[in-house]
Design an enzyme around this catalytic site. Sequence first.
Site, short mmCIF file in Angstrom:
data_model
loop_
_atom_site.label_atom_id
_atom_site.label_comp_id
_atom_site.label_asym_id
_atom_site.label_seq_id
_atom_site.Cartn_x
_atom_site.Cartn_y
_atom_site.Cartn_z
CG ASP A 157 -2.06 0.87 1.22
OD1 ASP A 157 -3.09 0.53 1.84
OD2 ASP A 157 -1.99 1.91 0.53
CG HIS A 198 -7.91 0.23 6.17
ND1 HIS A 198 -8.09 -0.09 4.83
CD2 HIS A 198 -7.38 1.47 6.18
CE1 HIS A 198 -7.67 0.91 4.08
NE2 HIS A 198 -7.24 1.87 4.86
CG ASP A 199 -10.17 3.79 5.18
OD1 ASP A 199 -9.77 4.00 4.03
OD2 ASP A 199 -9.47 3.98 6.19
CD GLU A 248 -8.59 5.09 -0.81
OE1 GLU A 248 -7.66 5.89 -0.79
OE2 GLU A 248 -9.33 4.90 0.16
O1 ISL Z 1 -12.55 7.71 5.50
C1 ISL Z 1 -12.93 8.14 4.46
C2 ISL Z 1 -13.82 9.33 4.35
O2 ISL Z 1 -15.15 8.86 4.54
C3 ISL Z 1 -12.50 7.47 3.22
O3 ISL Z 1 -13.02 8.15 2.13
C4 ISL Z 1 -10.97 7.52 3.17
O4 ISL Z 1 -10.41 8.44 4.04
C5 ISL Z 1 -10.49 7.95 1.83
O5 ISL Z 1 -11.10 7.07 0.93
C6 ISL Z 1 -8.97 7.82 1.75
O6 ISL Z 1 -8.55 6.65 2.44
C7 ISL Z 1 -7.15 6.38 2.38
O7 ISL Z 1 -6.38 7.54 2.69
C8 ISL Z 1 -6.44 8.05 4.02
C9 ISL Z 1 -6.32 6.98 5.10
O8 ISL Z 1 -6.73 7.53 6.35
C10 ISL Z 1 -7.18 5.78 4.78
O9 ISL Z 1 -6.98 4.76 5.76
C11 ISL Z 1 -6.82 5.28 3.39
O10 ISL Z 1 -7.57 4.11 3.05
C12 ISL Z 1 -5.30 9.03 4.14
O11 ISL Z 1 -4.11 8.36 3.76
#
Ligand code: ISL
Length: 549
Positions: A99, A326-327, A254
């Site tokens: 990642d 994880h989000d 992503e």
């Molecule tokens: O949590 C969100 C807002 O609702 C998600 O949209 C997420 O933050 C966004 O998709 C980006 O996620 C990624 O980048 C972030 C990190 O906190 C997340 O864990 C990662 O998946 C910043 O690096």
Amino acid sequence: MNNPAWWKEAVVYQIYPRSFKDSNADGIGDLRGIIEKLDYIQSLGVDAVWLNPIFKSPNDDGGYDISDYYALQPEFGTMADFDELLAGLHQRKLKLIIDLVLNHSSDEHEWFQLSRQGKKPYTDFYFWKPGTPDAPPNNWPSFFGGSAWQWDAGAGKYYLHLFSKKQPDLNWETPALRQELYKVMRYWLDKGVDGLRLDVISAISKRTDFPNTDTDDFNETIRKYYANGPRLREFIAEARTEVWNNYDVMTVGEGPGITPQNALEFLHPQQGLNMLFHFGHMFIDQGPGGRFDPIPWTMKEFKQVFETWNATFQQAGWGSVFLGNHDFPRMVSRWGNDTLYRQESSKLLCTLLLTMPGTPFIYMGDEIGMTNTTLTSMAASLDVETQNGWVQARANGIPEAEFLKYANYAGRDNARTPVQWTADSHAGFSTARPWMPVNANYAQVNVAQQQADPQSTLTYFKNITQLRKRHRVLTHGSYKSIETTHQQLFAYEREWQQEKLLVVLNFSDQVVNLPDEVSAYPVCLITNYPAVNPGLLQPWEARIYTYKV
Ligand code: ISL
Ligand code: CA
């Protein structure tokens, strides 16, 4: 279909290392803990592992704030551990996807420290703007609450951070910065990594004229101002030419803010990403205020998201399918019924995941139906997004008891409780107190108990994964939804090379009639119930039918 790309045929298992398995009794998951579980991972029948960030980080945002792209997070282990893990995966014919977080770095990265001291060429590695401490350059909100601009007194100016203030955005407009990031990619690809999950890749080109956002809808602001910038396609194409085309590597981006209308721009076969994570369903219950502003959602809307994105990826490109990570909250708690029908609905969700077009990504623990946790006070949250959300809510006069409802429904702590391996103390995750409390239901929901149970979610997940491999119509077939308006039934047909499958999913606590289409399908391949009632679907029942055309 001769030798399609491996990542089109793969099922991917996502591991959040901090919460997967602790091997050295410090309460924190680590790489040697994953090595201990390689046979378990292989037994699932998956083909690849996606590891959330493992790099050196102050851990402000679960490792998504990298302070050294060439070093591992010390508590996760050593480079020798990484090499052993990679070799262990490859020996088991498993691929490794790492990642990379390239939209921003940690503020403790030396690039940022040199940048804020005005040292060339680092000054332009980030977005700096003049101003006064009480007047940010524009009204952009951070994903994590508050302004997206932080006043740096030492530098006497603002820097942009779409996420936490310890995550300054990297300025991809600067060629020297891009070259540094390409070096990072080559370093890990030279080590033999098979894939890159590219964090928030949709935002590496943003509106760098920095106009105010004209909407209070946060996801609209992402779409219009943070993501889909004028040079996004160009930057992705350059990374292809400079790096990815020289390796046998899969790239999955992503893409918050990317839409069905523009997605294919970034999935060009020669100049784009291989795959995309879209968020159509993941934002379905988010109001204008984002994650902690929940709104009701309907089955009709949920089905429409899959209809729209499947239609997009039928044309070109390739999608990914996920229902949690994880989000987001645990999929069985969010989309299923994690109390009365936890086992049935977790199996149903696994069925959707493994029968949709696109590469399935299963989040660790969802294969055993792990559920959301319950924060009893905001002090217990260990997630920067949730903590910052609480700061905002409290400032707006929202009582803690009310915000806890939103945090327990939608917060990221839900997905980060340790994997529940056994009914022993700390769920067999560690012999020490884990960094995050184990879910209270670990004695009822754990791998050991399910491995021995032919009716368990774990057993069902393994069976449905094997079924997907036996029936390649599920990987390469067309998609045709039926019952698009039915509020409980999600049903669709897949067809490819003289085979047709019908998937019927009852997303409800009620008994429902089978759709008429079933009468054309003589063979029921699998159900998540012990027996098949010919006319009715039980609550949260999933079935797959087939026939040879
Ligand atoms: O949590 C969100 C807002 O609702 C998600 O949209 C997420 O933050 C966004 O998709 C980006 O996620 C990624 O980048 C972030 C990190 O906190 C997340 O864990 C990662 O998946 C910043 O690096
Ligand atoms: Ca450890």
